[in-house]
Design an enzyme around this catalytic site. Structure first.
Site, PDB file in Angstrom:
ATOM      1  CG  ASP A 136      41.424  46.721  42.344  1.00 50.54           C
ATOM      2  OD1 ASP A 136      41.596  45.882  43.243  1.00 50.54           O
ATOM      3  OD2 ASP A 136      40.331  47.294  42.147  1.00 50.54           O
ATOM      4  CB  SER A 155      39.495  43.349  41.214  1.00 49.09           C
ATOM      5  OG  SER A 155      39.610  43.316  42.605  1.00 49.09           O
TER       6      SER A 155
END
Length: 456
Positions: free
Chosen positions: A251, A104
């Site tokens: 992400d 992420s």
């Protein structure tokens, strides 16, 4: 397995690449675990794999493929794709599971593995535990389930049109009768998973796009760019006199926006804008928005004025989604930019979130700064205090009393939150109030008590 530390956290497995648990050996075992758990007696089953742009993604992708195929599953490779795209494709392609290789918003040295069920939602704890137990056993000894014979191992193939499928899906969440013609938009993709799909979505809808963070090299994901550094997007908006800016994280499940004046619009403000509009249209389910304990009190006051209830959960989009599904709510999210529109996707989706706000802008004819003004952010202070140990707060009478005293002082125009960090030996003190002096006094008094009672 008994005695083994858990490898799955609140958002899958995450850590430094090539350091336990984020090793190739563990990825192989997780792939075997996913294939074994989702086989469900089928002769054939398939698992989708997507990743962001980290250098280590290549090795984890290959390890997962080997694990899945060794247990008779087929692996469908999507390449670099946003996390929400994998959630969508898992549903769309009727896959048995979807795997995302990503850490992420973390720096490139980290990586992670998170898994979606066939319905596009993150796995329930019990399923995650089954995979974890299988993976730990496979990594330390041998798999508890017999692997298939040579003629029944799985296949792997790349899905060349994966990006196009997601682009079409995202565009369909934007009203057919509207276009983005005449809008100049700065897009910062954080050198991450949205670097191909996001520019295409907004350009195809008619926007004049100015791009940043679209040259990933495996090491520059989230590096001084994207949702973690919206000041860069703000500078580009001012430089190019753009109508707004969009900053995604590595992400692609987070969105931070920037208005035409170069002012940052965070997740709380995005939720306020969307809740106000959806409530006016009569399509905000149960007149409720789900947010976390970290969302600004200004959001709660804004929603209350409009007859909207705000339901708070623990920090983490996983908990927001759980509450939304249980209550049948369709809007929720986090201050950090995870915005959930469950009418459109099953997880936070930065591109889809941006399209919902843009649709409101086009339909109302209002600029983003005007829409964001619906919410007044209350001043907030956050203090981190090192502690000796994480003694439950309820077992520290002096701190319990101090919290009660300060809550009474703040009344209805302020809020405080005292909680331990999930990763460090620190206690976090967050105070919000309309009165800045009162806010600072309350935070300092709580800090003093924490140092006296628990300080390292």
């Amino acid at each position: 397995m008994e005695g083994q530390a858990r490898i799955f956290g609140t958002d899958g497995v995450r850590g430094v690449a090539n350091v336990h648990p984020m090793t190739v050996e563990m990825a192989l075992a997780i792939g075997q675990g996913v294939a074994a758990v989702f086989r469900r007696g089928k002769a054939k089953h398939k698992v989708i794999i997507g990743k962001d742009t980290r250098l280590s993604g290549y090795m984890f992708e290959n390890a997962l493929v080997a694990g899945i195929c060794s247990m008779g599953g087929d692996a469908l490779l999507m390449g670099p794709m946003p996390t929400p795209a994998i959630a969508f494709l898992t549903r769309s392609m009727r896959a048995d599971a979807g795997i995302v290789i990503s850490a992420s918003h973390n720096p490139y040295e980290d990586n992670g593995i998170k898994i979606f069920a066939r319905d596009g939602y993150k796995l329930p704890d019990e399923t995650e535990t089954l995979i974890e137990n299988y993976a730990l056993c496979a990594a330390s000894c041998r798999a508890p389930e017999q692997a298939p014979e040579a003629g029944k191992v799985g296949r792997a193939r790349r899905i060349d049109d994966a990006a196009g499928r997601y682009i079409v899906f995202a565009k369909r969440t934007f009203p057919d009768e509207l276009t983005l013609d005449g809008l100049r938009i700065v897009i910062d993709c954080a050198n991450g998973a949205t670097y191909r799909v996001a520019p295409a979505v907004f350009a195809e809808l008619g926007a004049d796009v100015i791009l940043s963070g679209v040259e990933p090299d495996g090491r520059n994901i989230n590096a001084q760019c994207g949702a973690l550094h919206p000041e860069n997007t703000a500078a580009l908006v001012r430089q190019h006199e753009a109508d707004l800016g969009l900053a995604f994280d590595g992400d692609g499940d987070r969105l931070i926006m920037v208005d035409e004046k170069g002012q940052v619009v965070d997740g709380d403000q995005i939720m306020a804008v969307c809740a106000d509009y959806l409530m006016d249209q009569g399509v905000l389910n149960h007149a409720t928005v789900v947010a976390t304990v970290m969302s600004n009190l200004g959001l709660e006051l804004c929603l209350r004025e409009r007859g909207v209830r705000m339901l708070r959960t623990k920090v983490g989009d996983r908990y927001v989604v759980e509450a939304m599904r249980q209550g049948g709510y369709n809007l929720g999210g986090e201050q950090s930019g995870h915005i959930l529109f469950l009418d459109h996707n099953t997880t936070g989706d930065g591109v889809v979130s941006a399209l919902q706000v843009l649709a409101i802008m086009v339909r109302t004819g209002k600029r983003l700064s005007e829409l964001a003004a619906v919410m007044t952010r209350l001043p907030q202070v956050l203090i981190n205090v090192p502690v000796r140990q994480r003694t439950p707060i309820a077992q520290v009478p002096g701190l319990v009393a101090a919290i009660k005293t300060q809550e009474e002082r703040l009344g209805q125009t302020g809020r405080l939150l005292v909680r331990y960090s999930g990763t460090e030996a620190k206690l976090r003190i967050m105070v919000e109030a309309a009165d800045v002096d009162l806010m600072n006094e309350a935070a300092e008094e709580l800090r003093r008590v924490v140092v006296a009672e628990l300080g390292a």
